[in-house]
Scaffold this active site. Structure first.
Site, PDB file in Angstrom:
ATOM      1  N   GLU A 142       4.763  -5.287   7.124  1.00  0.00           N
ATOM      2  CA  GLU A 142       3.991  -4.243   7.817  1.00  0.00           C
ATOM      3  C   GLU A 142       4.444  -4.044   9.257  1.00  0.00           C
ATOM      4  O   GLU A 142       4.314  -2.956   9.808  1.00  0.00           O
ATOM      5  CB  GLU A 142       2.488  -4.590   7.790  1.00  0.00           C
ATOM      6  CG  GLU A 142       1.838  -4.514   6.409  1.00  0.00           C
ATOM      7  CD  GLU A 142       1.912  -5.819   5.628  1.00  0.00           C
ATOM      8  OE1 GLU A 142       2.756  -6.686   5.946  1.00  0.00           O
ATOM      9  OE2 GLU A 142       1.112  -5.959   4.685  1.00  0.00           O
ATOM     10  N   ALA A 191       0.863  -1.186   0.000  1.00  0.00           N
ATOM     11  CA  ALA A 191       0.000   0.000   0.000  1.00  0.00           C
ATOM     12  C   ALA A 191       0.897   1.233   0.000  1.00  0.00           C
ATOM     13  O   ALA A 191       2.050   1.165   0.427  1.00  0.00           O
ATOM     14  CB  ALA A 191      -0.867   0.000   1.243  1.00  0.00           C
ATOM     15  N   GLU A 198      -0.288  -9.516  -0.839  1.00  0.00           N
ATOM     16  CA  GLU A 198      -1.690  -9.901  -0.593  1.00  0.00           C
ATOM     17  C   GLU A 198      -2.478  -9.956  -1.899  1.00  0.00           C
ATOM     18  O   GLU A 198      -3.284 -10.861  -2.121  1.00  0.00           O
ATOM     19  CB  GLU A 198      -2.321  -8.916   0.399  1.00  0.00           C
ATOM     20  CG  GLU A 198      -1.748  -9.099   1.810  1.00  0.00           C
ATOM     21  CD  GLU A 198      -2.178  -8.018   2.793  1.00  0.00           C
ATOM     22  OE1 GLU A 198      -2.139  -6.822   2.439  1.00  0.00           O
ATOM     23  OE2 GLU A 198      -2.553  -8.366   3.930  1.00  0.00           O
ATOM     24  N   GLY A 229       0.642  -5.220   0.855  1.00  0.00           N
ATOM     25  CA  GLY A 229      -0.534  -5.343  -0.013  1.00  0.00           C
ATOM     26  C   GLY A 229      -0.189  -5.940  -1.368  1.00  0.00           C
ATOM     27  O   GLY A 229      -1.042  -6.558  -2.010  1.00  0.00           O
TER      28      GLY A 229
HETATM   29  N1  DAK Z   1       4.600   3.274  -0.408  1.00  0.00           N
HETATM   30  C1  DAK Z   1       4.992   4.460  -0.907  1.00  0.00           C
HETATM   31  N2  DAK Z   1       6.162   4.642  -1.573  1.00  0.00           N
HETATM   32  C2  DAK Z   1       6.966   3.594  -1.710  1.00  0.00           C
HETATM   33  C3  DAK Z   1       6.632   2.320  -1.194  1.00  0.00           C
HETATM   34  C4  DAK Z   1       5.372   2.171  -0.520  1.00  0.00           C
HETATM   35  N3  DAK Z   1       4.916   0.989  -0.047  1.00  0.00           N
HETATM   36  N4  DAK Z   1       7.641   1.469  -1.470  1.00  0.00           N
HETATM   37  C5  DAK Z   1       8.570   2.185  -2.133  1.00  0.00           C
HETATM   38  N5  DAK Z   1       8.169   3.460  -2.294  1.00  0.00           N
HETATM   39  C6  DAK Z   1       8.867   4.557  -2.937  1.00  0.00           C
HETATM   40  C7  DAK Z   1       9.999   5.073  -2.071  1.00  0.00           C
HETATM   41  O1  DAK Z   1       9.519   5.995  -1.125  1.00  0.00           O
HETATM   42  C8  DAK Z   1      10.874   5.717  -3.124  1.00  0.00           C
HETATM   43  O2  DAK Z   1      10.313   6.970  -3.471  1.00  0.00           O
HETATM   44  P1  DAK Z   1      11.236   8.276  -3.632  1.00  0.00           P
HETATM   45  O3  DAK Z   1      11.977   8.399  -2.366  1.00  0.00           O
HETATM   46  O4  DAK Z   1      12.117   7.939  -4.812  1.00  0.00           O
HETATM   47  O5  DAK Z   1      10.251   9.370  -3.906  1.00  0.00           O
HETATM   48  C9  DAK Z   1      10.724   4.787  -4.324  1.00  0.00           C
HETATM   49  O6  DAK Z   1       9.505   4.079  -4.123  1.00  0.00           O
HETATM   50  C10 DAK Z   1      11.848   3.772  -4.442  1.00  0.00           C
HETATM   51  O7  DAK Z   1      11.940   3.086  -3.195  1.00  0.00           O
HETATM   52  P2  DAK Z   1      13.326   2.884  -2.429  1.00  0.00           P
HETATM   53  O8  DAK Z   1      14.237   4.030  -2.674  1.00  0.00           O
HETATM   54  O9  DAK Z   1      12.976   2.568  -1.026  1.00  0.00           O
HETATM   55  O10 DAK Z   1      13.880   1.600  -3.197  1.00  0.00           O
HETATM   56  P3  DAK Z   1      14.864   0.500  -2.636  1.00  0.00           P
HETATM   57  O11 DAK Z   1      15.219  -0.335  -3.825  1.00  0.00           O
HETATM   58  O12 DAK Z   1      15.971   1.083  -1.828  1.00  0.00           O
HETATM   59  O13 DAK Z   1      13.984  -0.387  -1.623  1.00  0.00           O
HETATM   60  C11 DAK Z   1      11.970  -1.621  -0.945  1.00  0.00           C
HETATM   61  C12 DAK Z   1      12.912  -1.151  -2.102  1.00  0.00           C
HETATM   62  C13 DAK Z   1      10.761  -2.286  -1.569  1.00  0.00           C
HETATM   63  C14 DAK Z   1      12.722  -2.638  -0.085  1.00  0.00           C
HETATM   64  C15 DAK Z   1      11.586  -0.381  -0.078  1.00  0.00           C
HETATM   65  O14 DAK Z   1      11.088   0.620  -0.947  1.00  0.00           O
HETATM   66  C16 DAK Z   1      10.536  -0.700   0.923  1.00  0.00           C
HETATM   67  O15 DAK Z   1      10.836  -1.279   1.971  1.00  0.00           O
HETATM   68  N6  DAK Z   1       9.280  -0.307   0.627  1.00  0.00           N
HETATM   69  C17 DAK Z   1       8.189  -0.434   1.592  1.00  0.00           C
HETATM   70  C18 DAK Z   1       7.697  -1.864   1.648  1.00  0.00           C
HETATM   71  C19 DAK Z   1       6.568  -2.012   2.655  1.00  0.00           C
HETATM   72  O16 DAK Z   1       6.754  -1.746   3.867  1.00  0.00           O
HETATM   73  N7  DAK Z   1       5.385  -2.466   2.195  1.00  0.00           N
HETATM   74  C20 DAK Z   1       4.228  -2.606   3.051  1.00  0.00           C
HETATM   75  C21 DAK Z   1       3.400  -1.358   2.947  1.00  0.00           C
HETATM   76  S1  DAK Z   1       1.996  -1.376   4.079  1.00  0.00           S
HETATM   77  C22 DAK Z   1      -5.492  -1.954   4.655  1.00  0.00           C
HETATM   78  C23 DAK Z   1      -5.150  -3.217   4.221  1.00  0.00           C
HETATM   79  C24 DAK Z   1      -3.862  -3.451   3.793  1.00  0.00           C
HETATM   80  C25 DAK Z   1      -2.919  -2.454   3.797  1.00  0.00           C
HETATM   81  C26 DAK Z   1      -3.275  -1.202   4.179  1.00  0.00           C
HETATM   82  C27 DAK Z   1      -4.576  -0.936   4.634  1.00  0.00           C
HETATM   83  N8  DAK Z   1      -6.834  -1.679   5.178  1.00  0.00           N
HETATM   84  C28 DAK Z   1      -7.817  -2.829   5.181  1.00  0.00           C
HETATM   85  C29 DAK Z   1      -7.261  -0.453   5.561  1.00  0.00           C
HETATM   86  C30 DAK Z   1      -1.558  -2.715   3.352  1.00  0.00           C
HETATM   87  C31 DAK Z   1      -0.521  -2.131   3.895  1.00  0.00           C
HETATM   88  C32 DAK Z   1       0.808  -2.229   3.287  1.00  0.00           C
HETATM   89  O17 DAK Z   1       1.007  -2.844   2.247  1.00  0.00           O
END
Ligand code: DAK
Length: 258
Positions: free
Chosen positions: A132, A65, A112, A109
């Site tokens: 998460e 997400a 998922e 997500g």
């Molecule tokens: N959201 C927003 N931006 C993201 C992102 C994300 N999930 N993942 C990456 N980006 C963005 C980074 O901020 C960066 O943007 P800039 O800084 O260039 O503007 C760009 O993509 C490149 O990312 P990185 O510079 O971080 O790239 P790396 O190769 O160094 O690292 C990475 C890649 C995938 C390991 C890292 O980006 C990372 O850890 N990303 C986050 C992964 C994460 O934590 N995913 C889970 C998100 S929470 C719900 C149900 C479900 C959900 C929500 C609500 N309800 C029922 C209400 C789900 C929640 C989730 O999925």
């Protein structure tokens, strides 16, 4: 129809939906989520589409997400504006066969949504995870449930509690993905598989998918009864007659989806 966050193309009876927010690693923004639901709704009604491939880029299927959109959320904003439950589940609700072709990150997500598809074909660089916990939350779109059913309690607990990622080999060993292919063969393999499915009788593939999915919802005896009824019902279709006649006559079947 043109989308801001998706590229939708067709190849015969197969439709390919490519998540296309490359700068954000295909983070599932509200806009992307709504466009995906809208695209699937149209494809559901499109009689010329028999199978869908959901894919992303070589670096990321989807990194989860959009955290930047989520960070200021409150309980009530999440509860009132339940965009995830309503729209993300459109993948799980899709009635025709849909497969995920995953390269790179499938996190949160993203993992998922891949698991909501009927099966996952992974490139050798794929990485799956439910990170998460690192953000101070937990999976919220089926991750704790679908991952556990796919890989079992030990690995699901490990991934959800530690936030560690699983590579393609581990994912295949654990049963999360159906096969691994070299990255440059991912789309070709997915397309060949999807075309094979699209060539079958559409109502029969849909009922088969429904029967397999029923195994997650019911007891064994109820599931077997459901399967048997569907199997019996298939004998009222022209496609069953055609499929079996073609076998007996040593020719390729020509299904009419009737
Ligand atoms: N959201 C927003 N931006 C993201 C992102 C994300 N999930 N993942 C990456 N980006 C963005 C980074 O901020 C960066 O943007 P800039 O800084 O260039 O503007 C760009 O993509 C490149 O990312 P990185 O510079 O971080 O790239 P790396 O190769 O160094 O690292 C990475 C890649 C995938 C390991 C890292 O980006 C990372 O850890 N990303 C986050 C992964 C994460 O934590 N995913 C889970 C998100 S929470 C719900 C149900 C479900 C959900 C929500 C609500 N309800 C029922 C209400 C789900 C929640 C989730 O999925």
């Amino acid at each position: 129809m043109a989308y801001n966050t998706l590229e939708v193309t067709k190849d015969g009876k197969v439709c390919i939906i490519k998540l296309a927010r490359p700068k954000a690693l295909n983070a599932l923004s509200n806009e992307l989520t709504m466009e995906l639901a809208s695209a699937l709704e149209k494809l559901d009604k499109d009689d010329n589409v028999h199978c869908v491939i959901l894919t992303g880029s070589e670096k990321a299927f989807a990194a989860g997400a959009d955290i930047k959109e989520l960070q200021d959320g409150t309980f009530l904003s999440m509860y009132d504006h339940d965009v995830f439950a309503l729209y993300w589940e459109s993948v799980a609700r899709f009635r025709k066969p849909i497969l995920a072709a995953v390269a790179g990150y499938a996190l949160g997500g993203g993992c998922e949504i891949a698991m909501m598809c009927d099966f996952i074909i992974a490139a050798d660089n794929a990485k799956f995870g439910q990170p998460e916990i690192n953000l101070g939350v937990m999976p919220g779109a089926g991750g704790t449930q679908r991952l556990t059913k796919a890989v079992g309690k030990a690995k699901a607990m490990d991934m959800c509690l530690s936030g560690r990622m699983m590579n393609a080999e581990e994912a295949e060993r654990a049963g999360l993905v159906s096969q691994i292919v070299p990255l440059d063969e991912l789309m070709e393999t997915a397309l060949t598989t999807a075309k094979k499915i699209a060539h079958q009788s559409l109502p029969i593939t849909m009922m088969t998918k429904e029967a397999v999915n029923t195994s997650f919802e019911t007891s064994l005896s109820q599931g077997i009864r459901f399967e048997r009824r569907l199997f019996q019902a298939m004998f009222s279709t022209e496609d069953q007659k055609e499929g079996m006649a073609a076998f007996a006559e040593k020719r390729t079947p020509h299904f009419k989806n009737k």
